[in-house]
Scaffold this motif. Sequence first.
Motif, PDB file in Angstrom:
ATOM      1  N   GLY A  60      25.870   2.790 -12.771  1.00  0.00           N
ATOM      2  CA  GLY A  60      25.857   2.850 -11.498  1.00  0.00           C
ATOM      3  C   GLY A  60      25.565   4.462 -11.035  1.00  0.00           C
ATOM      4  O   GLY A  60      25.867   4.755 -10.141  1.00  0.00           O
ATOM      5  N   GLY A  61      24.819   5.170 -11.894  1.00  0.00           N
ATOM      6  CA  GLY A  61      24.671   6.415 -11.572  1.00  0.00           C
ATOM      7  C   GLY A  61      25.310   7.626 -12.497  1.00  0.00           C
ATOM      8  O   GLY A  61      26.047   7.161 -13.381  1.00  0.00           O
ATOM      9  N   GLY A  62      25.117   8.801 -12.108  1.00  0.00           N
ATOM     10  CA  GLY A  62      25.700   9.978 -12.770  1.00  0.00           C
ATOM     11  C   GLY A  62      24.652  10.801 -13.103  1.00  0.00           C
ATOM     12  O   GLY A  62      23.519  11.014 -12.778  1.00  0.00           O
ATOM     13  N   THR A  63      25.094  11.644 -14.133  1.00  0.00           N
ATOM     14  CA  THR A  63      24.169  12.632 -14.690  1.00  0.00           C
ATOM     15  C   THR A  63      23.868  12.361 -16.192  1.00  0.00           C
ATOM     16  O   THR A  63      24.880  12.427 -16.989  1.00  0.00           O
ATOM     17  N   VAL A  64      22.677  12.420 -16.796  1.00  0.00           N
ATOM     18  CA  VAL A  64      22.300  12.032 -18.193  1.00  0.00           C
ATOM     19  C   VAL A  64      22.465  13.362 -18.763  1.00  0.00           C
ATOM     20  O   VAL A  64      21.454  14.258 -18.430  1.00  0.00           O
ATOM     21  N   GLU A  65      23.247  13.749 -19.652  1.00  0.00           N
ATOM     22  CA  GLU A  65      23.490  14.869 -20.201  1.00  0.00           C
ATOM     23  C   GLU A  65      22.333  15.044 -21.461  1.00  0.00           C
ATOM     24  O   GLU A  65      21.822  16.078 -21.657  1.00  0.00           O
ATOM     25  N   TYR A  77      19.134   3.708 -29.530  1.00  0.00           N
ATOM     26  CA  TYR A  77      19.283   4.985 -28.966  1.00  0.00           C
ATOM     27  C   TYR A  77      20.462   4.984 -28.087  1.00  0.00           C
ATOM     28  O   TYR A  77      21.370   4.067 -27.985  1.00  0.00           O
ATOM     29  N   GLU A  78      20.927   6.351 -27.997  1.00  0.00           N
ATOM     30  CA  GLU A  78      22.330   6.459 -26.970  1.00  0.00           C
ATOM     31  C   GLU A  78      22.041   7.319 -26.066  1.00  0.00           C
ATOM     32  O   GLU A  78      21.152   8.489 -26.125  1.00  0.00           O
ATOM     33  N   VAL A  89      30.462   8.655 -20.358  1.00  0.00           N
ATOM     34  CA  VAL A  89      30.037   7.534 -21.038  1.00  0.00           C
ATOM     35  C   VAL A  89      28.924   7.357 -22.034  1.00  0.00           C
ATOM     36  O   VAL A  89      27.881   7.996 -21.652  1.00  0.00           O
ATOM     37  N   THR A  90      29.100   7.046 -23.188  1.00  0.00           N
ATOM     38  CA  THR A  90      27.937   6.930 -24.208  1.00  0.00           C
ATOM     39  C   THR A  90      27.140   5.541 -24.106  1.00  0.00           C
ATOM     40  O   THR A  90      28.061   4.446 -24.078  1.00  0.00           O
ATOM     41  N   GLU A  98      17.421  -2.202 -23.728  1.00  0.00           N
ATOM     42  CA  GLU A  98      18.505  -3.369 -22.912  1.00  0.00           C
ATOM     43  C   GLU A  98      19.828  -2.604 -23.325  1.00  0.00           C
ATOM     44  O   GLU A  98      20.005  -2.085 -24.475  1.00  0.00           O
ATOM     45  N   VAL A  99      20.613  -2.391 -22.639  1.00  0.00           N
ATOM     46  CA  VAL A  99      21.919  -2.067 -22.909  1.00  0.00           C
ATOM     47  C   VAL A  99      22.736  -2.813 -23.740  1.00  0.00           C
ATOM     48  O   VAL A  99      23.019  -4.083 -23.376  1.00  0.00           O
ATOM     49  N   VAL A 100      23.278  -2.490 -24.977  1.00  0.00           N
ATOM     50  CA  VAL A 100      24.025  -3.397 -25.732  1.00  0.00           C
ATOM     51  C   VAL A 100      25.352  -2.908 -26.038  1.00  0.00           C
ATOM     52  O   VAL A 100      26.292  -3.626 -26.618  1.00  0.00           O
ATOM     53  N   GLY A 101      25.811  -1.874 -25.376  1.00  0.00           N
ATOM     54  CA  GLY A 101      27.253  -1.514 -25.585  1.00  0.00           C
ATOM     55  C   GLY A 101      27.596   0.048 -24.716  1.00  0.00           C
ATOM     56  O   GLY A 101      26.598   0.519 -24.424  1.00  0.00           O
ATOM     57  N   THR A 102      28.791   0.207 -24.378  1.00  0.00           N
ATOM     58  CA  THR A 102      29.113   1.392 -23.938  1.00  0.00           C
ATOM     59  C   THR A 102      30.473   2.086 -24.709  1.00  0.00           C
ATOM     60  O   THR A 102      31.082   1.077 -25.470  1.00  0.00           O
ATOM     61  N   ASP A 103      30.562   3.320 -24.588  1.00  0.00           N
ATOM     62  CA  ASP A 103      31.934   4.040 -24.865  1.00  0.00           C
ATOM     63  C   ASP A 103      32.276   4.995 -23.823  1.00  0.00           C
ATOM     64  O   ASP A 103      31.524   5.706 -23.674  1.00  0.00           O
ATOM     65  N   THR A 104      33.579   4.724 -23.473  1.00  0.00           N
ATOM     66  CA  THR A 104      34.050   5.695 -22.302  1.00  0.00           C
ATOM     67  C   THR A 104      35.103   6.352 -22.822  1.00  0.00           C
ATOM     68  O   THR A 104      36.128   6.331 -23.510  1.00  0.00           O
ATOM     69  N   ARG A 105      35.097   7.624 -22.319  1.00  0.00           N
ATOM     70  CA  ARG A 105      36.229   8.643 -22.522  1.00  0.00           C
ATOM     71  C   ARG A 105      36.389   9.384 -21.207  1.00  0.00           C
ATOM     72  O   ARG A 105      35.324   9.680 -20.585  1.00  0.00           O
ATOM     73  N   SER A 106      37.471  10.088 -20.940  1.00  0.00           N
ATOM     74  CA  SER A 106      37.521  10.940 -19.914  1.00  0.00           C
ATOM     75  C   SER A 106      37.765  12.298 -20.039  1.00  0.00           C
ATOM     76  O   SER A 106      37.799  12.737 -21.195  1.00  0.00           O
TER      77      SER A 106
END
Length: 106
Positions: A60-65, A77-78, A89-90, A98-106
């Motif tokens: 939903g947006g953000g900055t791709v690092e 890819y990631e 978020v990775t 196609e997105v096949v998964g995510t990994d979130t950390r704060s």
Amino acid sequence: KNRVRKLVMGVAALATVALGGATVASAVSNGNGDARRSDETALTGDTATKVKEAALAKTGGGTVERVETDAEGHAAYEAHVLKSDGTHVTVYVNKQFEVVGTDTRS
């Protein structure tokens, strides 16, 4: 004798400062400070663009690092995304973009 000792100490101090500066520069160049693994490769061109688009659509947006190959086997890819709330978020993307998964950390 005292003069040589001061010279040696000065050279050692300069070397320490130079090494510290190189470490900081390396961390800054990697966006959020995470070093890219040696077995992952930065993406470029159309592949990079498509992975970024898929990742931003998922988050939903953000900055791709950075975008790179995924060596851990989640997907081809990631993308590493920093959301506006400070969450990292990775996003894992396959070869069909196609997105096949995510990994979130704060």
